[in-house]
Design a protein around this motif. Structure first.
Motif, PDB file in Angstrom:
ATOM      1  N   GLY A   9       0.813  -1.231   0.000  1.00 11.07           N
ATOM      2  CA  GLY A   9       0.000   0.000   0.000  1.00 11.07           C
ATOM      3  C   GLY A   9       0.837   1.267   0.000  1.00 11.07           C
ATOM      4  N   GLY A  12      -0.316   4.619  -1.456  1.00  9.17           N
ATOM      5  CA  GLY A  12      -1.531   5.195  -0.876  1.00  9.17           C
ATOM      6  C   GLY A  12      -1.186   6.277   0.143  1.00  9.17           C
ATOM      7  N   ILE A  14      -1.695   6.495   3.525  1.00  8.08           N
ATOM      8  CA  ILE A  14      -1.030   6.102   4.774  1.00  8.08           C
ATOM      9  C   ILE A  14       0.322   5.435   4.480  1.00  8.08           C
ATOM     10  CG2 ILE A  14      -1.224   4.591   6.796  1.00  8.08           C
ATOM     11  CD1 ILE A  14      -4.288   5.119   6.696  1.00  8.08           C
ATOM     12  N   GLY A  15       0.341   4.557   3.459  1.00 10.04           N
ATOM     13  CA  GLY A  15       1.576   3.831   3.147  1.00 10.04           C
ATOM     14  C   GLY A  15       2.741   4.758   2.803  1.00 10.04           C
ATOM     15  N   ARG A  34       2.167  -1.933  -7.480  1.00  8.62           N
ATOM     16  CA  ARG A  34       1.592  -2.392  -8.744  1.00  8.62           C
ATOM     17  C   ARG A  34       2.274  -1.635  -9.892  1.00  8.62           C
ATOM     18  NH1 ARG A  34      -4.817  -3.190  -7.680  1.00  8.62           N
ATOM     19  NH2 ARG A  34      -4.842  -1.042  -6.922  1.00  8.62           N
ATOM     20  N   ARG A  40       3.517   6.759  -8.629  1.00  9.74           N
ATOM     21  CA  ARG A  40       2.992   7.348  -7.384  1.00  9.74           C
ATOM     22  C   ARG A  40       3.904   7.086  -6.176  1.00  9.74           C
ATOM     23  NH1 ARG A  40      -2.280   6.177  -9.339  1.00  9.74           N
ATOM     24  NH2 ARG A  40      -2.554   4.274  -8.135  1.00  9.74           N
ATOM     25  N   GLY A  75      -5.225  -1.627   0.755  1.00  5.48           N
ATOM     26  CA  GLY A  75      -6.620  -1.922   1.045  1.00  5.48           C
ATOM     27  C   GLY A  75      -7.504  -1.319  -0.017  1.00  5.48           C
ATOM     28  N   VAL A  77     -10.699   0.843  -0.482  1.00 11.19           N
ATOM     29  CA  VAL A  77     -11.568   1.725   0.292  1.00 11.19           C
ATOM     30  C   VAL A  77     -12.745   2.240  -0.542  1.00 11.19           C
ATOM     31  CG1 VAL A  77      -9.702   2.427   1.845  1.00 11.19           C
ATOM     32  CG2 VAL A  77     -10.145   3.788  -0.181  1.00 11.19           C
ATOM     33  N   VAL A  88      -9.475  -7.600  -2.128  1.00 14.67           N
ATOM     34  CA  VAL A  88      -8.266  -7.002  -1.545  1.00 14.67           C
ATOM     35  C   VAL A  88      -8.258  -7.181  -0.023  1.00 14.67           C
ATOM     36  CG1 VAL A  88      -6.946  -4.859  -1.295  1.00 14.67           C
ATOM     37  CG2 VAL A  88      -8.214  -5.316  -3.410  1.00 14.67           C
ATOM     38  N   LEU A 112      -3.353  -3.057   8.629  1.00 20.23           N
ATOM     39  CA  LEU A 112      -4.249  -1.924   8.880  1.00 20.23           C
ATOM     40  C   LEU A 112      -5.671  -2.358   8.617  1.00 20.23           C
ATOM     41  CD1 LEU A 112      -2.766   1.451   7.655  1.00 20.23           C
ATOM     42  CD2 LEU A 112      -2.951   0.520   9.960  1.00 20.23           C
ATOM     43  N   SER A 113      -6.421  -2.520   9.670  1.00 18.43           N
ATOM     44  CA  SER A 113      -7.849  -2.785   9.527  1.00 18.43           C
ATOM     45  C   SER A 113      -8.561  -1.441   9.598  1.00 18.43           C
ATOM     46  CB  SER A 113      -8.316  -3.758  10.616  1.00 18.43           C
ATOM     47  OG  SER A 113      -9.695  -4.024  10.470  1.00 18.43           O
ATOM     48  N   SER A 114      -9.657  -1.344  10.282  1.00 25.03           N
ATOM     49  CA  SER A 114     -10.399  -0.083  10.387  1.00 25.03           C
ATOM     50  C   SER A 114     -11.377  -0.190  11.542  1.00 25.03           C
ATOM     51  CB  SER A 114     -11.172   0.155   9.087  1.00 25.03           C
ATOM     52  OG  SER A 114     -12.136   1.175   9.284  1.00 25.03           O
ATOM     53  N   PRO A 150      -7.836   1.979  12.961  1.00 24.47           N
ATOM     54  CA  PRO A 150      -7.917   3.443  13.050  1.00 24.47           C
ATOM     55  C   PRO A 150      -9.323   3.924  12.715  1.00 24.47           C
ATOM     56  CG  PRO A 150      -6.314   2.718  11.375  1.00 24.47           C
ATOM     57  CD  PRO A 150      -7.154   1.539  11.752  1.00 24.47           C
ATOM     58  N   VAL A 153      -8.633   8.742   9.252  1.00 20.40           N
ATOM     59  CA  VAL A 153      -7.260   9.257   9.365  1.00 20.40           C
ATOM     60  C   VAL A 153      -7.139  10.442   8.403  1.00 20.40           C
ATOM     61  CG1 VAL A 153      -4.806   8.671   9.170  1.00 20.40           C
ATOM     62  CG2 VAL A 153      -6.469   6.884   9.775  1.00 20.40           C
TER      63      VAL A 153
HETATM   64  N1  LIG Z   1      -7.529   6.604   5.298  1.00 16.85           N
HETATM   65  C1  LIG Z   1      -8.296   6.305   6.328  1.00 16.85           C
HETATM   66  O1  LIG Z   1      -8.987   7.179   6.881  1.00 16.85           O
HETATM   67  C2  LIG Z   1      -8.319   4.923   6.883  1.00 16.85           C
HETATM   68  C3  LIG Z   1      -9.016   4.695   8.087  1.00 16.85           C
HETATM   69  C4  LIG Z   1      -9.046   3.410   8.614  1.00 16.85           C
HETATM   70  C5  LIG Z   1      -8.413   2.374   7.954  1.00 16.85           C
HETATM   71  N2  LIG Z   1      -7.751   2.615   6.787  1.00 16.85           N
HETATM   72  C6  LIG Z   1      -7.105   1.492   6.111  1.00 16.85           C
HETATM   73  O2  LIG Z   1      -5.759   1.823   5.888  1.00 16.85           O
HETATM   74  C7  LIG Z   1      -5.296   1.241   4.671  1.00 16.85           C
HETATM   75  C8  LIG Z   1      -4.675   2.318   3.791  1.00 16.85           C
HETATM   76  O3  LIG Z   1      -5.627   3.331   3.556  1.00 16.85           O
HETATM   77  P1  LIG Z   1      -5.290   4.585   2.619  1.00 16.85           P
HETATM   78  O4  LIG Z   1      -6.198   5.675   3.043  1.00 16.85           O
HETATM   79  O5  LIG Z   1      -3.825   4.819   2.579  1.00 16.85           O
HETATM   80  O6  LIG Z   1      -5.814   4.030   1.213  1.00 16.85           O
HETATM   81  P2  LIG Z   1      -5.389   4.483  -0.270  1.00 16.85           P
HETATM   82  O7  LIG Z   1      -4.801   5.841  -0.275  1.00 16.85           O
HETATM   83  O8  LIG Z   1      -6.581   4.210  -1.121  1.00 16.85           O
HETATM   84  O9  LIG Z   1      -4.238   3.447  -0.657  1.00 16.85           O
HETATM   85  C9  LIG Z   1      -4.515   2.109  -0.905  1.00 16.85           C
HETATM   86  C10 LIG Z   1      -3.228   1.402  -1.243  1.00 16.85           C
HETATM   87  O10 LIG Z   1      -3.519   0.017  -1.438  1.00 16.85           O
HETATM   88  C11 LIG Z   1      -2.951  -0.394  -2.687  1.00 16.85           C
HETATM   89  N3  LIG Z   1      -3.719  -1.498  -3.265  1.00 16.85           N
HETATM   90  C12 LIG Z   1      -5.050  -1.570  -3.480  1.00 16.85           C
HETATM   91  N4  LIG Z   1      -5.372  -2.744  -4.050  1.00 16.85           N
HETATM   92  C13 LIG Z   1      -4.211  -3.431  -4.209  1.00 16.85           C
HETATM   93  C14 LIG Z   1      -3.881  -4.704  -4.739  1.00 16.85           C
HETATM   94  N5  LIG Z   1      -4.831  -5.513  -5.225  1.00 16.85           N
HETATM   95  N6  LIG Z   1      -2.576  -5.084  -4.758  1.00 16.85           N
HETATM   96  C15 LIG Z   1      -1.627  -4.281  -4.256  1.00 16.85           C
HETATM   97  N7  LIG Z   1      -1.870  -3.057  -3.736  1.00 16.85           N
HETATM   98  C16 LIG Z   1      -3.152  -2.643  -3.722  1.00 16.85           C
HETATM   99  C17 LIG Z   1      -3.050   0.851  -3.552  1.00 16.85           C
HETATM  100  O11 LIG Z   1      -2.184   0.710  -4.660  1.00 16.85           O
HETATM  101  P3  LIG Z   1      -2.426   1.503  -6.056  1.00 16.85           P
HETATM  102  O12 LIG Z   1      -1.776   2.839  -5.880  1.00 16.85           O
HETATM  103  O13 LIG Z   1      -1.774   0.636  -7.035  1.00 16.85           O
HETATM  104  O14 LIG Z   1      -3.926   1.596  -6.242  1.00 16.85           O
HETATM  105  C18 LIG Z   1      -2.592   1.900  -2.549  1.00 16.85           C
HETATM  106  O15 LIG Z   1      -1.184   1.895  -2.422  1.00 16.85           O
HETATM  107  C19 LIG Z   1      -6.510   0.548   4.038  1.00 16.85           C
HETATM  108  O16 LIG Z   1      -6.473  -0.812   4.357  1.00 16.85           O
HETATM  109  C20 LIG Z   1      -7.688   1.216   4.735  1.00 16.85           C
HETATM  110  O17 LIG Z   1      -8.794   0.333   4.802  1.00 16.85           O
HETATM  111  C21 LIG Z   1      -7.701   3.868   6.234  1.00 16.85           C
END
Ligand SMILES: NC(=O)c1ccc[n+]([C@@H]2O[C@H](COP(=O)([O-])OP(=O)(O)OC[C@H]3O[C@@H](n4cnc5c(N)ncnc54)[C@H](OP(=O)(O)O)[C@@H]3O)[C@@H](O)[C@H]2O)c1
Length: 318
Positions: A9, A12, A14-15, A34, A40, A75, A77, A88, A112-114, A150, A153
């Motif tokens: 991730g 993304g 957080i990552g 990917r 990115r 993840g 989302v 995923v 990272l769950s939620s 979390p 976020v």
């Molecule tokens: N942001 C929040 O408020 C929040 C709150 C609670 C929990 N979380 C959890 O935290 C995690 C990260 O959230 P985020 O906000 O950083 O999400 P994000 O910005 O949408 O990033 C998602 C990441 O997952 C990667 N990904 C998705 N499908 C994939 C696959 N099949 N194979 C490999 N990589 C894949 C994406 O890669 P690409 O760039 O290639 O698409 C991207 O790097 C998630 O699990 C989310 O459920 C987030």
């Protein structure tokens, strides 16, 4: 030889922040990216960049080979159907855990769950995150695993909360929940420091842990609005968005997503999540396990994210 941390991730919100924090703290990182998303990455690819996805078992074996720990930030989302999320958030977890368990020295595993996983009946997303935790618990008996929950976020690079704060910056505060509804929030750097604490801890009891910011009982939407108003030194116009209106917008968005083929964020399930009355998390178990505590209040996080206000003299963050 430095111990390596495998991270998913990484393109993304957080990552990207996590990789930066890990490197600053001196950890070596191996990243799953990917191929279409390589642009990115926050820094150029290295020999420790594995091209592939969660659907690719060979890439996953390369990713976790010999690592000290796996941090799973990838993840889904956005999506329409349960499969959009589960491919995923459930199957991806299972494959990554399988790859980790195939190692002769099983790595530690943090996923990272939620907080949404606490209410799986609300949406496909929530249900998939809960099933991801279950998959980890079932498959992860042979290793140390942690699922962090979390709440919403926010921080630099976030796309979900940012529009809300941008509207507030323009003087308009959308009120998304009922007056008595409460939610926790988390500035992204507090999340990354918690993960660093987990790594530094050298081990902790496997399980699911909630994580929030410094506000133990969360916020009402009115309190969020009031704090932003004080930070900006201006009155905000409150615009309550009631459930029928949000549902209508979500319905239109679903139609748009079907016709135009994009993955929607606002869906009927997301509306049920937004309208849920209790999204208050509890740091108690995480603090007891790691000694970690959050340092960012909402005001601190918004200053860092939006550049609002000025640090005051009582800001004691070290
Ligand atoms: N942001 C929040 O408020 C929040 C709150 C609670 C929990 N979380 C959890 O935290 C995690 C990260 O959230 P985020 O906000 O950083 O999400 P994000 O910005 O949408 O990033 C998602 C990441 O997952 C990667 N990904 C998705 N499908 C994939 C696959 N099949 N194979 C490999 N990589 C894949 C994406 O890669 P690409 O760039 O290639 O698409 C991207 O790097 C998630 O699990 C989310 O459920 C987030």
């Amino acid at each position: 030889m430095p111990r390596i941390i495998a991270v998913t991730g990484v393109t993304g919100f957080i990552g990207r922040m996590l990789v930066r924090s890990l490197r600053s703290a001196g950890w070596s990182v191996r990243l799953l990216v990917r191929p279409d998303s390589i642009a990115r990455l926050s820094s150029p690819p290295t020999s420790e960049t594995i091209l592939g996805s969660l659907e690719d078992p060979i890439a996953l074996e390369q990713l976790v080979n010999g690592v000290y720990a796996v941090i799973h930030c990838a993840g889904a989302v956005r999506g329409r159907t349960f499969e959009d999320f589960s491919q995923v958030n459930v199957e991806g977890v299972k494959r990554l855990v399988r790859a980790a368990l195939n190692q002769s020295n099983t790595p530690r595993f943090l996923s990272l769950s939620s907080l949404a996983a606490r209410e799986p009946q609300l949406s496909h997303y929530a249900s998939s995150k809960q099933q991801g935790e279950q998959a980890l618990a079932e498959a992860g008996g042979g290793m140390e695993w942690v699922a962090l929950r979390p709440p919403a976020v926010y921080g630099p690079g976030d796309r979900e909360m940012l529009p809300l704060f941008q509207w507030m910056g323009r003087g308009i505060a959308p009120i998304l929940g009922e007056p008595l509804a409460r939610l926790s929030l988390l500035y992204v750097e507090d999340l990354t420091t918690a993960i660093l604490s987990w790594l530094d801890s050298g081990g902790c009891k496997s399980g699911v842990y909630e994580i929030t910011d410094t506000q133990d009982n969360g916020y009402s939407w009115e309190e969020v609005t009031e704090r932003v108003s004080v930070l900006l030194s201006r009155r905000l116009i409150r615009v309550p968005l009631n459930e029928p209106l949000l549902r209508a917008l979500a319905g239109l968005n679903l139609v748009g997503a079907r016709v135009l083929g994009y993955a929607p964020m606002l869906t009927p399930g997301k509306v049920r999540e937004i309208r849920h009355a209790d999204w208050v998390g509890d740091n108690g178990e995480l603090t007891a396990a790691l000694g970690w505590t959050p340092t960012y209040s909402l005001e601190d996080g918004l200053r860092a994210t939006m550049g609002w206000g000025r640090p005051d003299s009582t800001d004691s963050r070290g």
